[in-house]
Design an enzyme around this catalytic site. Structure first.
Site, mmCIF file in Angstrom:
data_model
loop_
_atom_site.group_PDB
_atom_site.id
_atom_site.type_symbol
_atom_site.label_atom_id
_atom_site.label_comp_id
_atom_site.label_asym_id
_atom_site.label_seq_id
_atom_site.Cartn_x
_atom_site.Cartn_y
_atom_site.Cartn_z
ATOM 1 N N CYS A 107 17.411 38.421 49.426
ATOM 2 C CA CYS A 107 17.903 39.176 48.279
ATOM 3 C C CYS A 107 16.855 40.246 48.076
ATOM 4 O O CYS A 107 15.751 39.948 47.627
ATOM 5 C CB CYS A 107 18.058 38.317 47.023
ATOM 6 N N CYS A 110 15.999 40.718 44.170
ATOM 7 C CA CYS A 110 15.305 39.689 43.390
ATOM 8 C C CYS A 110 15.317 38.380 44.187
ATOM 9 O O CYS A 110 14.598 38.268 45.165
ATOM 10 C CB CYS A 110 15.942 39.522 42.023
ATOM 11 N N SER A 111 16.121 37.414 43.790
ATOM 12 C CA SER A 111 16.103 36.157 44.528
ATOM 13 C C SER A 111 17.452 35.456 44.457
ATOM 14 O O SER A 111 17.515 34.235 44.335
ATOM 15 C CB SER A 111 15.006 35.244 43.971
ATOM 16 N N CYS A 112 18.556 36.194 44.510
ATOM 17 C CA CYS A 112 19.891 35.589 44.464
ATOM 18 C C CYS A 112 20.030 34.600 45.629
ATOM 19 O O CYS A 112 19.664 34.903 46.759
ATOM 20 C CB CYS A 112 20.966 36.659 44.547
HETATM 21 FE FE FE Z 1 18.880 38.546 43.465
#
Ligand code: FE
Length: 195
Positions: A107, A110-112
Site C-alpha cells: 500500500c 499507507c498500510s491497507c
Molecule cells: Fe493504505
C-alpha cells in the site's frame, strides 16, 4: 493532526512491547481494563483473525481447481461466504503466482491490508522504505528481504487501497501431493500471501 490513513511510525518507540505492558498494568490498576478483555483481543487476532484464514483459501485452491477459479474471479464473494472475522475485505482481489509471474502487494499510501484473510500487517509492510522501493525496484528489494527471483520472472506490484485490497495465491510447492488441505495450509506463510 495525524491523517486518517497515516502509518503507525508515531507509535514506534524504542520498545513498544514494554510500553504496552506498562500501559496495560496502569489501566488494569485503575480498573479501566480487565485481563479478560486483553485476552479476548489477543485470542481474536491470533486464533480467529489471521493469516490462517488466507492459508485455508490457498490450500483449498491448490486442491480444487474450480474453487481456485472462483477465488481468482471473485475473491470478495468467496471470502464473504467464509464469513471470516476481521473485515477490510469489502473488495478483495487474489492474484496468482505462476512459474513466470511473481506478485507483490504494497500500500504505497499507507498500510491497507486485508485483515480478514491475513490478520494484522507485519511491521515492514508499513515501513516507508518498503512502500516506496517495492514500486521502483521490486527485484532488488525482494532480494534484500531474502527472496531471490530469476531475472526472467515478471514481477507485478499491486497497490492496495481502501477500495481494493490484494492477496497473493502462492505457487504450490513441489512434493506435497500427499498432504491434505489442513497440512497444506500449515505450509502457507503470511509473507507468501503478500509477495
Ligand atoms: Fe493504505
Amino acid at each position: 493532526m495525524k491523517p486518517p490513513h497515516s502509518n503507525d511510525k508515531y507509535l514506534d518507540v524504542d520498545n513498544p512491547a514494554i510500553r504496552a505492558e506498562a500501559l496495560e498494568s496502569i489501566l488494569q490498576e485503575k480498573g479501566l481494563l480487565t485481563v479478560q478483555a486483553v485476552d479476548n483481543v489477543i485470542a481474536r487476532f491470533s486464533e480467529r483473525v489471521g493469516p490462517m484464514n488466507g492459508a485455508k483459501l490457498v490450500a483449498r485452491a491448490w486442491r480444487d481447481e474450480i474453487f481456485k477459479q472462483q477465488l481468482l474471479n471473485d475473491a470478495t464473494k468467496v471470502v464473504h461466504d467464509y464469513q471470516f472475522e476481521g473485515g477490510q475485505v469489502d473488495k478483495l482481489v487474489v492474484v496468482e503466482n505462476t512459474s513466470t509471474v511473481h506478485n507483490v502487494v504494497v500500500c504505497t499510501l499507507c498500510s491497507c491490508y486485508p485483515w480478514a484473510v491475513l490478520g494484522l500487517p507485519p511491521k515492514w509492510y508499513k515501513d516507508p522504505e518498503y512502500r516506496s522501493r517495492i514500486v521502483v525496484e521490486p527485484r532488488e528489494l525482494l532480494a534484500e528481504m531474502g527472496l531471490l527471483l530469476p531475472v526472467e520472472t515478471i514481477i507485478k506490484v499491486w497497490d492496495s487501497s481502501a477500495e481494493i485490497r490484494y492477496m497473493v495465491l502462492p505457487e504450490q510447492p513441489l512434493g506435497v501431493e500427499q498432504l491434505n488441505q489442513d497440512a497444506l495450509a500449515e505450509l502457507v506463510t503470511r509473507d507468501a500471501m503478500i509477495g
